[in-house]
Design a protein around this motif. Sequence first.
Motif, PDB file in Angstrom:
ATOM      1  N   LEU A  12       0.877  -1.175  -0.071  1.00 53.29           N
ATOM      2  CA  LEU A  12       0.168   0.020  -0.017  1.00 53.29           C
ATOM      3  C   LEU A  12       0.925   1.196  -0.158  1.00 53.29           C
ATOM      4  O   LEU A  12       1.739   1.297   0.758  1.00 53.29           O
ATOM      5  CB  LEU A  12      -0.746   0.262   1.063  1.00 53.29           C
ATOM      6  CG  LEU A  12      -2.085  -1.128   1.390  1.00 53.29           C
ATOM      7  CD1 LEU A  12      -2.451  -0.935   2.960  1.00 53.29           C
ATOM      8  CD2 LEU A  12      -3.131  -0.679   0.781  1.00 53.29           C
ATOM      9  N   TYR A  13       0.800   2.109  -1.022  1.00 51.81           N
ATOM     10  CA  TYR A  13       1.447   3.356  -1.085  1.00 51.81           C
ATOM     11  C   TYR A  13       0.266   4.499  -1.660  1.00 51.81           C
ATOM     12  O   TYR A  13      -0.072   4.523  -2.721  1.00 51.81           O
ATOM     13  CB  TYR A  13       2.465   3.324  -1.965  1.00 51.81           C
ATOM     14  CG  TYR A  13       3.274   4.770  -1.894  1.00 51.81           C
ATOM     15  CD1 TYR A  13       3.921   5.153  -0.850  1.00 51.81           C
ATOM     16  CD2 TYR A  13       3.474   5.345  -3.172  1.00 51.81           C
ATOM     17  CE1 TYR A  13       4.625   6.424  -0.946  1.00 51.81           C
ATOM     18  CE2 TYR A  13       4.200   6.582  -3.075  1.00 51.81           C
ATOM     19  CZ  TYR A  13       4.751   7.208  -2.004  1.00 51.81           C
ATOM     20  OH  TYR A  13       5.443   8.290  -2.095  1.00 51.81           O
ATOM     21  N   ASN A  14      -0.083   5.130  -0.278  1.00 45.16           N
ATOM     22  CA  ASN A  14      -0.980   6.424  -0.774  1.00 45.16           C
ATOM     23  C   ASN A  14      -2.227   5.767  -1.258  1.00 45.16           C
ATOM     24  O   ASN A  14      -2.643   6.367  -2.549  1.00 45.16           O
ATOM     25  CB  ASN A  14      -0.419   7.478  -1.417  1.00 45.16           C
ATOM     26  CG  ASN A  14       0.795   8.202  -0.964  1.00 45.16           C
ATOM     27  OD1 ASN A  14       0.712   8.068   0.301  1.00 45.16           O
ATOM     28  ND2 ASN A  14       1.593   8.966  -1.498  1.00 45.16           N
ATOM     29  N   GLU A  15      -2.997   5.020  -0.608  1.00 44.77           N
ATOM     30  CA  GLU A  15      -4.100   4.160  -1.220  1.00 44.77           C
ATOM     31  C   GLU A  15      -5.270   4.475  -0.562  1.00 44.77           C
ATOM     32  O   GLU A  15      -6.261   3.583  -0.524  1.00 44.77           O
ATOM     33  CB  GLU A  15      -3.986   2.661  -1.464  1.00 44.77           C
ATOM     34  CG  GLU A  15      -2.854   2.155  -2.341  1.00 44.77           C
ATOM     35  CD  GLU A  15      -2.939   2.383  -3.660  1.00 44.77           C
ATOM     36  OE1 GLU A  15      -4.136   2.768  -4.331  1.00 44.77           O
ATOM     37  OE2 GLU A  15      -2.205   1.823  -4.529  1.00 44.77           O
ATOM     38  N   GLU A  16      -5.247   5.756   0.212  1.00 48.02           N
ATOM     39  CA  GLU A  16      -6.609   5.991   1.280  1.00 48.02           C
ATOM     40  C   GLU A  16      -7.878   5.945   0.550  1.00 48.02           C
ATOM     41  O   GLU A  16      -8.801   5.468   1.107  1.00 48.02           O
ATOM     42  CB  GLU A  16      -6.392   7.230   1.933  1.00 48.02           C
ATOM     43  CG  GLU A  16      -6.442   8.335   0.752  1.00 48.02           C
ATOM     44  CD  GLU A  16      -6.164   9.845   1.783  1.00 48.02           C
ATOM     45  OE1 GLU A  16      -6.183   9.996   2.819  1.00 48.02           O
ATOM     46  OE2 GLU A  16      -6.400  11.033   0.752  1.00 48.02           O
ATOM     47  N   ILE A  19      -9.057   1.894   0.252  1.00 49.86           N
ATOM     48  CA  ILE A  19      -9.002   0.741   1.135  1.00 49.86           C
ATOM     49  C   ILE A  19     -10.283   0.067   1.518  1.00 49.86           C
ATOM     50  O   ILE A  19     -10.408  -1.136   1.616  1.00 49.86           O
ATOM     51  CB  ILE A  19      -8.173   1.326   2.336  1.00 49.86           C
ATOM     52  CG1 ILE A  19      -6.795   1.601   1.958  1.00 49.86           C
ATOM     53  CG2 ILE A  19      -8.335   0.650   3.501  1.00 49.86           C
ATOM     54  CD1 ILE A  19      -5.874   1.437   3.270  1.00 49.86           C
ATOM     55  N   ASP A  43       2.240  -0.974   4.542  1.00 44.93           N
ATOM     56  CA  ASP A  43       2.270   0.272   4.424  1.00 44.93           C
ATOM     57  C   ASP A  43       3.644   1.020   4.066  1.00 44.93           C
ATOM     58  O   ASP A  43       4.382   0.991   4.778  1.00 44.93           O
ATOM     59  CB  ASP A  43       1.599   1.176   5.540  1.00 44.93           C
ATOM     60  CG  ASP A  43       1.698   2.684   5.238  1.00 44.93           C
ATOM     61  OD1 ASP A  43       1.631   2.943   4.044  1.00 44.93           O
ATOM     62  OD2 ASP A  43       1.703   3.348   6.284  1.00 44.93           O
ATOM     63  N   SER A  46       3.341   5.368   3.328  1.00 43.73           N
ATOM     64  CA  SER A  46       2.210   6.556   2.677  1.00 43.73           C
ATOM     65  C   SER A  46       2.319   7.949   3.478  1.00 43.73           C
ATOM     66  O   SER A  46       2.563   7.902   4.683  1.00 43.73           O
ATOM     67  CB  SER A  46       0.900   5.736   2.815  1.00 43.73           C
ATOM     68  OG  SER A  46       0.780   4.638   2.209  1.00 43.73           O
ATOM     69  N   THR A  50      -3.482   6.254   4.600  1.00 50.16           N
ATOM     70  CA  THR A  50      -3.590   4.908   4.222  1.00 50.16           C
ATOM     71  C   THR A  50      -3.369   4.029   5.619  1.00 50.16           C
ATOM     72  O   THR A  50      -4.126   2.871   5.874  1.00 50.16           O
ATOM     73  CB  THR A  50      -2.579   4.600   3.289  1.00 50.16           C
ATOM     74  OG1 THR A  50      -2.685   5.288   2.050  1.00 50.16           O
ATOM     75  CG2 THR A  50      -2.230   2.935   3.203  1.00 50.16           C
ATOM     76  N   ALA A  54      -5.888   1.528   7.202  1.00 50.24           N
ATOM     77  CA  ALA A  54      -5.531   0.093   7.360  1.00 50.24           C
ATOM     78  C   ALA A  54      -5.584  -0.386   8.584  1.00 50.24           C
ATOM     79  O   ALA A  54      -5.858  -1.496   8.923  1.00 50.24           O
ATOM     80  CB  ALA A  54      -3.937  -0.037   6.578  1.00 50.24           C
ATOM     81  N   ASP A  97      -4.795  -1.651  -5.911  1.00 53.77           N
ATOM     82  CA  ASP A  97      -5.691  -0.831  -6.574  1.00 53.77           C
ATOM     83  C   ASP A  97      -6.729  -1.641  -7.313  1.00 53.77           C
ATOM     84  O   ASP A  97      -7.557  -1.124  -8.190  1.00 53.77           O
ATOM     85  CB  ASP A  97      -4.969   0.056  -7.400  1.00 53.77           C
ATOM     86  CG  ASP A  97      -3.992  -0.736  -8.339  1.00 53.77           C
ATOM     87  OD1 ASP A  97      -4.103  -2.028  -8.278  1.00 53.77           O
ATOM     88  OD2 ASP A  97      -3.331  -0.173  -9.019  1.00 53.77           O
TER      89      ASP A  97
END
Length: 334
Positions: A12-16, A19, A43, A46, A50, A54, A97
Motif C-alpha cells: 500500500l502506498y497512498n491508497e487511502e 482501502i 504500508d 504512505s 492509508t 488499514a 488498486d
Amino acid sequence: METAKYSIVIPLYNEESGIAVLVAKLQEIMAQFDGPAEVVMVDDGSKDRTFELALEASEKDPRFKLIQFSRNFGHQMAITAGMDASSGDAVIIMDADLQDPPHVVLQMIEKWKEGYEVVYGLREHRQGERLFKTATASVFYGLLHRIADIDTPVDVGDFRLVDRKALNAFLQMRENNRYVRGMFSWVGFRQTGVPYVREERFSGKTHYTLSKMVKLASNGIMGFSTAPLRLALNTGLFLAVAAVVYGIVAITLKLAGVSLVPGYASLLFAVTFLSGIQLAVLGTVGLYVGRIYDEARQRPLYIVRESHGFTHDKEGPVLWSPAAVQNGQTMLRP
Ligand code: UDP
Ligand code: MG
C-alpha cells in the motif's frame, strides 16, 4: 489463532481512497476459500491516511495484519516484507488498486491444487492504461526475454500465487536490487499462468513514476543479464579492428605513393566518437560496480516502524537480520 492456509500480501502506498473497497472485496473472496486466510498489508511509507485506515480494518478483522515501513522503500520491498511475514501454505501477491481482480485468485488456487507451485497472472489485455505504459512495457519485456539468463514470461507482473516451497526458496534471496517476478522465474518449480484482463485502477492514480519504472527495468536487466557488458566489449573490439583496418589502408596508400592530405575533420570525429564510446562503456561497467557496492553493504532490505496483528508484534524499528532469514525465521513469523 489457527494457522492460515492462504496469505494475501498487499503493498500500500497512498491508497487511502481505495482501502474500504479493497477490504470488502478481500473479505468477499476469502469467504470462498477452503481454509483460513490472512491478509498482510504493508504500508510503504504512505503520506496520506492509508496507515490509519488499514489499522482500523485490522482492528475490526483480526485476519488483516499490518506492517508499517519507516519510509517509502518501494513496491518490490513492500511485497518482500509481506512475504517475509506471511505464514500461509500458499501466498498470493496482489496490488491494492484492484487492477489484479480478486476473483482470479480462485482460479490460481485451482491451479495450485493441481500441483503448480507458482501460478502467475498473465495480462491478456490492459484496460485504461496509457499507450506509453503498454508500449514501453512490451519493448522492455521483449528485450528482457531475449537477453536474460532466465526464462521470463512476457506480460507477467507480480500478481501471483506461490507455494510455501517456492516461497522459502525466494526468501533466501536477499539481494537489495530486487526484480521479484524475475527472481521467481529463477527459483524454478512447476509454474503456470492464469490469463486475466487487467482492469483499470479502482481509484487514485499510479505510483509508478517514470523513474521507478526505469529502476525496475534496470534491476530486471542487470539482475538477470550481463548482455550490456557484452555489448560494451563487442563494441570496443569492433572499433579496435576498424582502427587497425584504417591504419593498414593508410599505410598502403602512403607506400603506393598516393598523397593523403591529413584530415582535421576525420581526426576530430575519431577522437570524440571514441571518447563517447569509452564513457558509455565505463558507465555500463559502473552500473554493475554500483550494484556490487549496494550488495556488499548488506543493509537491511527495509525497516519496519511498527506491526499490528502478528503474534510477535514489535514496538519500534524491527531490523531484518540475514541470519534469521537464513534460519527460516523472519522477524514477524512465529
Ligand atoms: N506501491 C508501493 N510502493 C510504491 C509504489 C507503489 O507499495 O512506492 C504499491 C501500490 O500501492 C499498489 C502497487 O504497489 O498496490 C502497484 O502500484 P501502482 O498501481 O501504482 O502501479 P501500476 O499498477 O500503475 O503499475
Ligand atoms: Mg496499479
